[in-house]
Write a protein that holds these residues in place. Structure first.
Motif, mmCIF file in Angstrom:
data_model
loop_
_atom_site.group_PDB
_atom_site.id
_atom_site.type_symbol
_atom_site.label_atom_id
_atom_site.label_comp_id
_atom_site.label_asym_id
_atom_site.label_seq_id
_atom_site.Cartn_x
_atom_site.Cartn_y
_atom_site.Cartn_z
ATOM 1 N N ARG A 257 0.831 -1.197 0.000
ATOM 2 C CA ARG A 257 0.000 0.000 0.000
ATOM 3 C C ARG A 257 0.869 1.251 0.000
ATOM 4 O O ARG A 257 2.016 1.217 0.428
ATOM 5 C CB ARG A 257 -0.916 -0.001 1.223
ATOM 6 N N PRO A 258 0.311 2.345 -0.490
ATOM 7 C CA PRO A 258 1.089 3.600 -0.494
ATOM 8 C C PRO A 258 1.509 3.979 0.917
ATOM 9 O O PRO A 258 0.714 3.946 1.859
ATOM 10 C CB PRO A 258 0.107 4.614 -1.084
ATOM 11 N N GLY A 259 2.752 4.336 1.066
ATOM 12 C CA GLY A 259 3.290 4.728 2.360
ATOM 13 C C GLY A 259 3.896 3.590 3.154
ATOM 14 O O GLY A 259 4.597 3.838 4.144
#
Length: 331
Positions: A257-259
C-alpha cells in the motif's frame, strides 16, 4: 610314689575334661548372642524402604513444547520406572509427545525421539525415490553429504530442451534405505543380518533440506530424474546465489500500500508458502513461447466501461482473458 603320680594324672585328666566341656558350652552360647545382637539392626534396615532418584514434572507439561529446566525436579521414589531420568539436565530441552501432569515422572518413551531430533532448525526431512544408480551404487550412508543434480528430458510438452544441472548443494543424508541416522543403537546382533541390511537395495533417501528449498526438491523429483553425487564432508564449496536470479513464486506477494515500507524478499516458511511452478523451475523464470496462456480476471469500473445490453448498472463486471480471447462477465 607311683600311686601319687597316678592320682595327679587322674586329677589333670578330669580337669581337662571339665575345661573342655566348659569351652564347648561357651561356643554354643556365642552365636546365639551374636544373632540376637544383629537381629535389631537388620530389622531397622528392613523398615527403611529403598528409594531412587527420579526426575518429575513440577508443573503440567503440554505436548509439543520444549521442557524448560525449571519445570523439572528430582524426587526420591520407592519405584524406578523403566526409562526414567536421573538428572534434570538430560531431560531439559526435550519435547513430550503427550500432555504430562504435575508430579509425573519423565520417561524416555514419553518424549520425542528418533530421526526428528536429527533435523536442524529451519530444515525438513524429505524422502525421495532412490535406486542403485541414483544412490552412487548404494554406497551412500546416513550422515554423508551429497549434491542433488536434476536431469530434465525434452518431451515437447513441459520442457523445451533437455537439461541437467545442480539442483541443491551439500545436503545431509538422514537415512538411506533401511539405515537411519536416528541415534538409536542397532537392535540387530546377528552379523549376517547386518551384512544383509548393508547390501539391501535402497528405495528411498531422506535428506535434510532447508524449508524454502523443499518446493524445488519435490518438483524436481516429480518432473525429472534426480541424481545424488557423494562429496567429501570437508568440502564446503557451494554455488554463489548472488550469481543467479531468484525464481518467481507461484503465489504473488500482496501488493504494498502507499506509504508502506518495502518488504524484504521472501524467506523460509514464507517462501515455501509462496510455492514454485514447474515451468519456472525449468526455464529459470524466463517467459517462453511454449508456456500456456494464463486465465486472467480483473474488475472493470463502470465509469470506464459502458454497460452491456441487458445488464443493469451497479453490478460488478469482470473481464476474463483466455489467451487472445476476451470476454466480459457480470455478477
Amino acid at each position: 610314689m607311683i600311686n601319687l603320680t597316678k592320682i595327679v594324672a587322674a586329677i589333670l585328666v578330669l580337669l581337662a575334661i571339665v575345661l573342655g566341656g566348659y569351652a564347648w558350652m561357651l561356643g554354643r552360647q556365642a552365636p546365639a548372642k551374636t544373632a540376637a545382637a544383629t537381629a535389631p539392626s537388620e530389622q531397622t534396615k528392613s523398615q527403611q524402604p529403598l528409594t531412587y532418584a527420579v526426575v518429575v514434572a513440577t508443573k503440567p507439561l503440554p505436548a509439543g513444547q520444549v521442557i524448560p529446566a525449571d519445570a523439572l525436579r528430582i524426587e526420591r521414589l520407592t519405584v524406578n520406572p523403566a526409562g526414567a531420568f536421573q538428572e534434570v539436565a538430560t531431560a531439559a530441552g526435550r519435547v513430550p509427545v503427550l500432555d504430562l501432569s504435575e508430579g509425573s515422572p519423565l520417561m524416555e518413551n514419553q518424549l520425542v525421539s528418533g530421526l526428528a531430533l536429527r533435523v536442524g532448525e529451519g530444515e525438513r526431512a524429505i524422502a525421495i525415490k532412490a535406486d542403485e544408480i541414483m544412490g552412487v551404487g548404494n554406497k551412500i550412508q546416513p550422515g554423508d553429504f551429497v549434491d542433488v543434480f536434476i536431469t530434465l528430458k525434452s518431451d515437447g510438452k513441459d520442457v523445451d530442451r533437455s537439461q541437467a544441472r545442480l539442483l541443491l548443494s551439500r545436503k545431509r543424508v538422514l537415512a538411506f534405505g533401511s539405515a537411519s541416522l536416528d541415534g538409536l543403537p542397532s537392535k540387530t546382533v546377528d552379523k549376517q543380518q547386518q551384512q544383509a541390511q548393508r547390501t539391501e537395495a535402497a528405495r528411498t533417501a531422506v535428506l535434510a533440506v532447508p524449508v524454502d528449498d523443499v518446493n524445488r526438491l519435490t518438483i524436481g523429483d516429480a518432473t525429472g530424474r534426480l541424481m545424488l553425487a557423494l562429496r567429501n564432508p570437508n568440502d564446503m564449496a557451494e554455488p554463489d546465489p548472488k550469481l543467479f536470479a531468484d525464481l518467481p513464486t507461484a503465489l504473488q506477494p500482496a501488493s504494498i500500500r502507499p506509504g508502506e515500507p518495502r518488504r524484504a524478499p521472501l524467506e523460509g516458511l514464507d517462501r515455501a508458502q509462496a510455492g514454485l511452478t514447474t515451468v519456472d523451475l525449468v526455464t529459470g523464470g524466463k517467459a517462453t513461447t511454449g508456456r500456456p496462456a494464463l486465465t486472467e480476471a480483473r474488475a472493470i469500473s463502470n465509469s470506464t466501461r459502458a454497460p452491456l445490453p441487458g445488464i443493469a448498472r451497479g453490478g460488478l463486471q469482470v473481464e476474463v482473458i483466455r489467451g487472445d480471447r476476451s470476454e466480459t462477465m457480470s455478477y
